[in-house]
Design an enzyme around this catalytic site. Structure first.
Site, PDB file in Angstrom:
ATOM      1  N   SER A 316       0.787  -1.239   0.000  1.00  0.00           N
ATOM      2  CA  SER A 316       0.000   0.000   0.000  1.00  0.00           C
ATOM      3  C   SER A 316       0.818   1.288   0.000  1.00  0.00           C
ATOM      4  CB  SER A 316      -0.948   0.001   1.210  1.00  0.00           C
ATOM      5  OG  SER A 316      -1.913  -1.028   1.085  1.00  0.00           O
ATOM      6  N   VAL A 317       2.116   1.240   0.275  1.00  0.00           N
ATOM      7  CA  VAL A 317       2.905   2.477   0.218  1.00  0.00           C
ATOM      8  C   VAL A 317       3.014   3.003  -1.217  1.00  0.00           C
ATOM      9  CG1 VAL A 317       4.232   2.006   2.313  1.00  0.00           C
ATOM     10  CG2 VAL A 317       5.066   1.153   0.110  1.00  0.00           C
TER      11      VAL A 317
END
EC number: 3.4.16.4
Length: 592
Positions: A316-317
């Site tokens: 998700s980064v």
């Protein structure tokens, strides 16, 4: 004359009469005497000619050979060692230095007649006498053989005090690493000959090593130096290397990683702290580590610099970069809404889940809740190309060019035809690979108003390749959204730093195995910046395979980020945000 006459008569085996009246032997007839005299003289003349001829032959025809043989016994070429350059941090603190040591060597030919001295020599070298004797007997024809290297000058002087024929010493240098485990993977190490083998020692070996010189000397039969004849090769001085690393910040990062790895039972942890304005890396830490001063404790698995060598799917980064492509498309803004009910969706036969179930989220809410469904729906509307191009512009998929050996650049997928699941998975951080340092560089674009400043490991390395990788307005909007991700009550509250506004994003990525993804095996990440109003530091943290308490990035890596960022801001005396002048926090009423 008398001595010559005696010699002749002895050779002729005749009695000698030394009276003045008898100048020659009275018993010898004149004819016989003349014959023997001529024979003796002839023999002497022939012998003299033979000796003279041999001397002339050797002097004229074999002069070069004889001179070489003489030189082999008295002339030596000895190295003029150059001290290896120091490696320091940005403040001049030594990270790698060379200290003078002595090495003991011998001439096995000379020692062949003195093998009875081997027990004494072995005792001084702290070696078994049998092993030392076997070493000498295995090399009987050598003229140079190392017996022990890297002794202290005191230890070497004790060996030389024995006065054993054929045993000598030479001056060398040994590498010492004052920062030990803190910078082990970054600095690397050298071999026994002082040549770089890993890390900075290898990457900058030509700078650090210089070039040894050579001098010609004369020695006596006992091996002692008699005269220095001439310099055959002039030495080239080494250069020091000043890294951009700040040892204070390196210590802070290392200890925080140690705390996290032990607390969560993780396999390892990595962190990269950078100055987004200059691109300089201020800390690059890994845990577990090793002590480069004690080679008996080496574990190969701990020796690699995982911040550069290990690539992984980041999870998700990556969403802020996909979100920036969405904002740049003009189809979405921070308050655009997307339906994420009922918490799962199927794309091309693959089911995607959200951790927290919501009905409708704003674009900022997609980041706060780290919604895979929301991000996938946005990506499917704008297509893969804008996302892929944005990821490429911020440096993913390209080498960092730090001069560090073993760097493993990430990977971006390039498909001729993109399926919906490929587009969706890329948008939330799968189907691509990055390393921790690349994450820090990419987030620097948000911190630096869209400008990409390439990372550097050197203190004195001004960057001339700065480029605009993102629209400045988009970069600032994403940064404000990331600030909300940390400051919202439903956000990543563990990443907060007292007194400062922080902007960042957590990520939790499943680890790939030989057949798909491993069960209960994750990487936990957090990447962020502070102070959010004008970021001076960007930090990427990755904890590999936590096994206790939890595995989500917001639980594992976010507090580690907070520890490192808080300590670094204080160490650098960076003032806290002015709370009234900080960027406005995005409207929270539509976060869902």
């Amino acid at each position: 004359k008398t001595a010559t006459l005696i010699s002749v008569c002895l050779i002729l085996k005749e009695p000698l009469n030394l009276s003045p009246s008898s100048p020659v032997c009275p018993c010898m007839s004149s004819q016989r005497r003349n014959y023997r005299f001529i024979l003796v003289v002839t023999l002497f003349v022939l012998a003299s000619l033979a000796v003279s001829g041999r001397l002339v032959y050797l002097q004229v025809h074999d002069h070069e050979f004889l001179a070489d043989q003489g030189d082999l016994r008295s002339i030596r070429d000895l190295p003029i060692p150059v001290t290896r350059g120091m490696i320091t941090d940005r403040n001049g603190e030594p990270l790698a230095v060379s200290t003078e040591v002595a090495s003991i060597w011998c001439n096995p030919r000379e020692m062949a007649a003195h093998l009875d001295e081997v027990p004494r020599l072995a005792g001084a070298l702290h070696r078994p006498a049998a092993a030392l004797l076997a070493q000498l007997q295995a090399n009987p024809n050598k003229r140079f053989l190392y017996l022990e290297r890297g002794l202290s000058p005191i230890e070497a002087s004790e060996v030389m005090a024995l006065g054993i024929t054929g045993v000598h010493q030479i001056k060398e240098y040994k590498r010492f690493y004052p920062s030990s485990e803190l910078t082990a993977q970054l600095i690397g190490l050298v071999n026994i000959d002082g040549r770089g083998q890993e890390g900075t020692e290898l990457g900058f070996n030509d700078w650090l090593s210089g070039k040894d010189g050579v001098r010609e000397v004369a020695i006596n039969p006992r091996g002692s130096l008699v005269n220095s004849i001439k310099v055959l090769k002039t030495p080239k001085a080494s250069q020091d290397v000043a890294l951009s690393i700040d040892l204070r910040l390196q210590f802070i990062a290392y200890k925080a990683l140690e705390k996290a790895v032990l607390k969560f039972g993780a396999h390892s942890g990595s962190a990269v702290l950078v100055n987004p304005k200059s691109g300089q890396i201020l800390a690059m830490a890994n845990f577990p580590s090793y002590n480069p001063n004690n080679r008996a404790s080496f574990a190969p698995a701990f020796m690699r610099n995982r911040t550069l060598t290990d690539t992984f799917e980041p999870g998700s980064v990556i969403k802020p970069f996909s979100m920036s492509a969405a904002l740049a498309s003009g189809k979405f803004d921070e308050n655009s809404q997307v339906s994420v009910a009922p918490g799962w969706m199927t794309i091309d036969g693959h089911t995607i889940h959200d951790v927290a179930r919501r009905d409708v989220l704003t674009m900022t809410g997609v980041l706060i809740n780290s919604s895979n469904i929301g991000m996938s729906k946005v990506a499917l509307q704008i297509g893969p190309k804008p996302i892929l191009e944005q990821l490429g512009r911020v440096g993913f998929g390209a080498p960092l060019s730090l001069g560090f050996p073993g760097e493993n650049p990430g990977y971006l997928p390039f498909h001729e035809k993109w399926s919906n699941i490929a587009t969706a998975s890329m948008s939330f951080g799968y189907s691509l690979a990055v390393n921790t340092a690349e994450l820090a560089q990419a987030y620097s674009v948000f911190a630096n108003d869209g400008k990409l400043v390439p990372l550097s490991l050197l203190r004195d390395n001004p960057q001339n390749q700065v480029r605009q990788a993102m629209d400045p307005q988009i970069a600032r909007r994403i940064r404000a959204m990331l600030q909300t991700v940390v400051e919202d009550p439903k956000g990543v509250v563990r990443a907060r730093v007292p007194g400062y506004h922080v902007a960042g994003k957590s990520g939790t990525a499943r680890k790939a195995s030989g057949r798909g993804y491993a069960d209960k095996s994750y990487r936990s990440l957090f990447v962020g910046m502070a102070p959010a109003s004008d970021p001076q530091l960007v930090l990427a943290v990755m904890i590999d395979s936590p096994t206790r308490i939890g595995y989500f990035g917001g639980l594992v890596s976010a507090p580690t980020f907070s520890d490192i960022m808080a300590g670094s801001l204080r160490a650098l005396a960076i003032p806290p945000d002015n709370l009234q002048d900080s960027p406005a926090v995005a409207d929270r009423q539509h976060h869902g």
